[in-house]
Design a protein around this motif. Structure first.
Motif, PDB file in Angstrom:
ATOM      1  N   LYS A  57       0.833  -1.217   0.000  1.00 26.16           N
ATOM      2  CA  LYS A  57       0.000   0.000   0.000  1.00 26.16           C
ATOM      3  C   LYS A  57       0.864   1.263   0.000  1.00 26.16           C
ATOM      4  CE  LYS A  57      -2.023  -1.166   3.903  1.00 26.16           C
ATOM      5  NZ  LYS A  57      -1.293  -2.420   4.150  1.00 26.16           N
ATOM      6  N   SER A  58       1.804   1.305   0.967  1.00 23.07           N
ATOM      7  CA  SER A  58       2.661   2.506   1.060  1.00 23.07           C
ATOM      8  C   SER A  58       3.518   2.650  -0.189  1.00 23.07           C
ATOM      9  CB  SER A  58       3.575   2.423   2.294  1.00 23.07           C
ATOM     10  OG  SER A  58       2.811   2.420   3.454  1.00 23.07           O
ATOM     11  N   SER A  59       3.945   1.519  -0.739  1.00 21.18           N
ATOM     12  CA  SER A  59       4.770   1.582  -1.948  1.00 21.18           C
ATOM     13  C   SER A  59       3.980   2.217  -3.089  1.00 21.18           C
ATOM     14  CB  SER A  59       5.232   0.177  -2.344  1.00 21.18           C
ATOM     15  OG  SER A  59       5.963  -0.407  -1.298  1.00 21.18           O
ATOM     16  N   MET A 171      -2.729  10.014   1.487  1.00 14.96           N
ATOM     17  CA  MET A 171      -2.668   9.827   2.938  1.00 14.96           C
ATOM     18  C   MET A 171      -2.357   8.374   3.271  1.00 14.96           C
ATOM     19  SD  MET A 171      -5.853  12.102   4.229  1.00 14.96           S
ATOM     20  CE  MET A 171      -5.312  13.496   5.138  1.00 14.96           C
ATOM     21  N   ASP A 172      -1.266   8.187   4.011  1.00 15.40           N
ATOM     22  CA  ASP A 172      -0.832   6.838   4.366  1.00 15.40           C
ATOM     23  C   ASP A 172      -1.144   6.552   5.831  1.00 15.40           C
ATOM     24  OD1 ASP A 172       0.295   4.364   4.492  1.00 15.40           O
ATOM     25  OD2 ASP A 172       2.280   4.978   3.793  1.00 15.40           O
ATOM     26  N   GLU A 173      -2.263   5.903   6.075  1.00 13.68           N
ATOM     27  CA  GLU A 173      -2.717   5.554   7.428  1.00 13.68           C
ATOM     28  C   GLU A 173      -2.605   6.728   8.403  1.00 13.68           C
ATOM     29  OE1 GLU A 173      -2.167   1.669   8.810  1.00 13.68           O
ATOM     30  OE2 GLU A 173      -0.876   1.095   7.141  1.00 13.68           O
ATOM     31  N   PRO A 174      -3.165   7.889   8.033  1.00 16.69           N
ATOM     32  CA  PRO A 174      -2.942   9.077   8.864  1.00 16.69           C
ATOM     33  C   PRO A 174      -3.553   8.978  10.257  1.00 16.69           C
ATOM     34  CG  PRO A 174      -4.663   9.506   7.251  1.00 16.69           C
ATOM     35  CD  PRO A 174      -4.067   8.178   6.905  1.00 16.69           C
TER      36      PRO A 174
HETATM   37 MG    MG Z   1       2.415   1.038   4.852  1.00 13.15          MG
END
Ligand code: MG
Ligand code: ATP
Length: 270
Positions: A57-59, A171-174
């Motif tokens: 996901k973050s990638s 937004m990455d798991e904010p």
């Molecule tokens: Mg991640």
């Protein structure tokens, strides 16, 4: 704010990925993080990437931000293939330490505007104050980051993203490190802001409920390496109907899909 609204065209493509494949080079060779993932998101929509820990996901978010080169496929923003980071996209991370500790909240929010060099100090300060009002942080405007709660820090990070006028917020798991009540309040505020400020959102989470609530569309990824399992249209769900029978039905379906393709050893990471 900068002139986001002038370029807003509901229905037009904000960003899209086609056949996206992402690799990391490691000491042991190439590690494939994401394989052949395709998605698209129209302006004003909120696309959520959901999957268990390590699925990429973050990638994907970093690749859309332009921080990670693609190994295969392509990413288009407003129809143009991206070439690195750009002012049309801005990232909000999970970590609470995104703010510069030696600057006040207002100075932190004004900072990207000053760096961009397009406006003077007084105007940057005024725009920062306006963005802070929008996220409900006006009272902490002169505070230093270490005196803020986690929720307040995330509000400040959102204000800093808003003030740039970027069309796409990434937004990455904010809200992942916040308590349940604070998390719910921030979800509520984010949905309100998305509506009022008309930005397009790419949002990463591993909370199924949050994904359905925040997203207008949900893109479900398999365990490592991330591949598409399914997509869901979740535009009908918001805080007013979260937890109703239809909502719970989607939660159940997503759960089943995620666990069906899981090797059991770390299934509890989802
Ligand atoms: Mg991640
Ligand atoms: N800088 C890196 N170098 C090498 N491998 C990496 C790097 N960053 C991520 N990876 C690997 O790529 C895969 C995907 O990682 P990523 O961080 O994108 O997953 P994620 O879905 O965001 O996970 P989480 O939910 O835990 O945040 C994982 O196997 C991870 O170990």
């Amino acid at each position: 704010m900068l002139a986001r609204n002038e370029t807003f065209l509901p229905g037009a493509q904000a960003f899209e990925a086609t056949g996206l494949t992402l690799d990391y080079r490691t000491s042991k060779g190439t590690l494939r993080a994401v394989e052949n993932v395709s998605f698209s998101c129209a302006e004003g929509e909120r696309l959520v990437l959901l999957g268990r820990s390590g699925c990429g996901k973050s990638s994907i978010l970093k690749a859309v931000a332009g921080f990670l080169p693609v190994a295969g496929g392509e990413i288009l923003v407003k129809g143009r293939r991206i070439d690195g980071a750009g002012p049309d996209r801005i990232v909000v991370f999970q970590e609470f330490d995104q703010l510069l500790p030696w600057k006040t909240v207002r100075e932190n929010v004004a900072f990207p505007l000053r760096v961009a060099g397009r406006i003077g100090k007084a105007e940057a300060r005024e725009r920062a104050a306006e963005a802070l009002r929008k996220v409900g942080l006006e009272r902490a405007i002169d505070a230093y980051p270490h005196t803020l709660s986690g929720g307040m820090k995330q509000r400040a990070a959102i204000a800093r993203a808003l003030v740039t006028g970027a069309d796409v917020l990434l937004m990455d798991e904010p809200f992942a490190a916040l308590d349940a009540l604070t998390r719910r309040r921030l979800q509520e505020d984010l949905l309100r802001l998305a509506e009022n400020e008309r930005f397009t959102l790419l949002f990463v989470t591993h909370s199924i409920e949050e994904a359905i609530l925040i997203g207008t569309r949900l893109h479900l990824l398999s365990a490592h390496p991330g591949r598409t399992i399914a997509t869901f249209d979740t535009a009908e769900f918001d805080l007013s109907n979260a937890g109703n029978a239809r909502f719970d039905g989607v939660v159940k379906e997503v759960n089943q899909l995620l666990f069906a393709e899981t090797n059991d050893e770390d299934a509890d990471h989802v």
